[in-house]
Design a protein around this motif. Structure first.
Motif, PDB file in Angstrom:
ATOM      1  N   ARG A 113      48.615  16.145  23.622  1.00 37.43           N
ATOM      2  CA  ARG A 113      47.379  16.914  23.564  1.00 37.43           C
ATOM      3  C   ARG A 113      46.461  16.547  24.745  1.00 37.43           C
ATOM      4  O   ARG A 113      45.858  17.420  25.369  1.00 37.43           O
ATOM      5  CB  ARG A 113      46.675  16.652  22.234  1.00 37.43           C
ATOM      6  N   TYR A 114      46.394  15.263  25.042  1.00 39.93           N
ATOM      7  CA  TYR A 114      45.570  14.777  26.154  1.00 39.93           C
ATOM      8  C   TYR A 114      46.065  15.354  27.486  1.00 39.93           C
ATOM      9  O   TYR A 114      45.269  15.814  28.315  1.00 39.93           O
ATOM     10  CB  TYR A 114      45.610  13.246  26.188  1.00 39.93           C
ATOM     11  N   CYS A 115      47.386  15.337  27.694  1.00 37.96           N
ATOM     12  CA  CYS A 115      47.957  15.829  28.949  1.00 37.96           C
ATOM     13  C   CYS A 115      47.754  17.335  29.114  1.00 37.96           C
ATOM     14  O   CYS A 115      47.469  17.818  30.216  1.00 37.96           O
ATOM     15  CB  CYS A 115      49.435  15.471  29.026  1.00 37.96           C
ATOM     16  N   LYS A 116      47.892  18.071  28.026  1.00 37.24           N
ATOM     17  CA  LYS A 116      47.662  19.513  28.094  1.00 37.24           C
ATOM     18  C   LYS A 116      46.206  19.810  28.444  1.00 37.24           C
ATOM     19  O   LYS A 116      45.906  20.685  29.265  1.00 37.24           O
ATOM     20  CB  LYS A 116      48.025  20.169  26.761  1.00 37.24           C
ATOM     21  N   LYS A 117      45.297  19.070  27.826  1.00 41.25           N
ATOM     22  CA  LYS A 117      43.863  19.282  28.050  1.00 41.25           C
ATOM     23  C   LYS A 117      43.481  18.992  29.490  1.00 41.25           C
ATOM     24  O   LYS A 117      42.635  19.682  30.074  1.00 41.25           O
ATOM     25  CB  LYS A 117      43.061  18.387  27.102  1.00 41.25           C
ATOM     26  N   HIS A 118      44.101  17.971  30.102  1.00 37.79           N
ATOM     27  CA  HIS A 118      43.739  17.558  31.459  1.00 37.79           C
ATOM     28  C   HIS A 118      44.726  18.061  32.512  1.00 37.79           C
ATOM     29  O   HIS A 118      44.734  17.586  33.647  1.00 37.79           O
ATOM     30  CB  HIS A 118      43.639  16.027  31.526  1.00 37.79           C
TER      31      HIS A 118
END
Length: 288
Positions: free
Chosen positions: A194-199
């Protein structure tokens, strides 16, 4: 029958099994640009213990072959493993009788790289040589491996040159942060994705994968000791099966000597009627 055990791909291998990412990492490693159509993936895809399987290898034009390994555990035997890999890749490239020809065979020059992101301390970059394993100072055979520490906390030079590698390192680091905060590995991976998709960190890759796929690849860790344990387990299973077959055969032979009906022998021995008849035939004890 139990399914045959095979090795799962690592997340690193799956991410970089892509010509565009290999094009970018090649540029980061060598400073050279290479057209996409000159990259040919040559990764060895072994399926079992006796098969050789490396993380990533690819041809850069016709002149170079690049071998890359990802390691979460430090090992001083990487040069030896790389020797196995390049030997098999060369054998795939030439015909069996090629070494016996008079004219020299042209081979692509190999370059060996290791990317380490384990938790033990390691320098940002170091070199391992095959000759270090020789008891005597002998360099008649040499193979040199360049190793990089790609832990994101190190914020190393290579990560600044290769965005894909930096994204991978951030993902691994994020998983560790989440686990340290008390989450399970599955929860940590979900949160890191989720973090990687967001950033926008390998967002295209993670968007194309089910979370279970990513979990399986992260959760799988090459462990030679475990590999040997599994091999021993399978050897024990095979020996146990052979022992059981031998006992069944002995029981059937004894019943055949008593001229018991085939159907009764099959039932008492918990084996098929066809097997009873086969044992009878093989031991000259067949009767109607």
């Amino acid at each position: 029958m139990k399914p045959k055990r095979t090795y799962k791909d690592s997340l690193f291998r799956d991410i970089f099994n892509d010509k565009r990412r290999l094009q970018r990492i090649y540029h980061a490693l060598t400073g050279k640009l290479i057209p996409l159509n000159e990259i040919k993936i040559t990764t060895l895809r072994g399926t079992f213990f006796e098969d050789i399987k490396n993380d990533i290898s690819f041809m850069a034009g016709n002149d170079f072959i690049i071998l890359m390994e990802h390691q979460s555990t430090l090992s001083e035997n990487l040069p030896l493993r790389m020797l196995w890999y390049i030997s098999k890749l060369y054998r795939q490239r030439v015909t069996p009788d090629a070494p016996y020809k008079k004219t020299r065979i042209t081979l692509p020059a190999p370059h060996f790289y290791v990317f380490y992101n384990g938790t033990d301390d390691a320098p940002e970059k170091w070199t391992m040589r095959l000759s270090d394993a020789f008891k005597e100072n002998n360099r008649t055979l040499e193979l040199e491996v360049t190793a990089f520490n790609i832990n994101y906390a190190k914020n190393g030079e290579l990560l600044q040159k290769c965005h894909d590698l930096k994204c991978y390192s951030i993902f691994v680091n994020q998983v560790r942060i989440e686990v340290a905060a008390g989450k399970t590995l599955r929860q940590a991976i979900t949160s890191a994705i989720r973090y990687c998709k967001k950033h926008d960190l390998l967002a295209d890759y993670f968007a194309s994968k089910e979370q279970k796929e990513v979990f399986d690849m992260v959760n799988f860790k090459w462990d030679w000791n475990r590999a040997m344990e599994v091999r021993a387990e399978e050897a024990a299973e095979k020996a146990s099966a052979e022992t059981a077959d031998a006992k069944t055969t002995e029981f059937v032979i004894n019943m055949l000597r008593e001229h018991e009906p085939y159907e009764r022998i099959s039932r008492l021995a918990s084996t098929s009627l066809e097997n009873v008849k086969k044992i009878a035939h093989n031991n000259n004890l067949a009767y109607n």
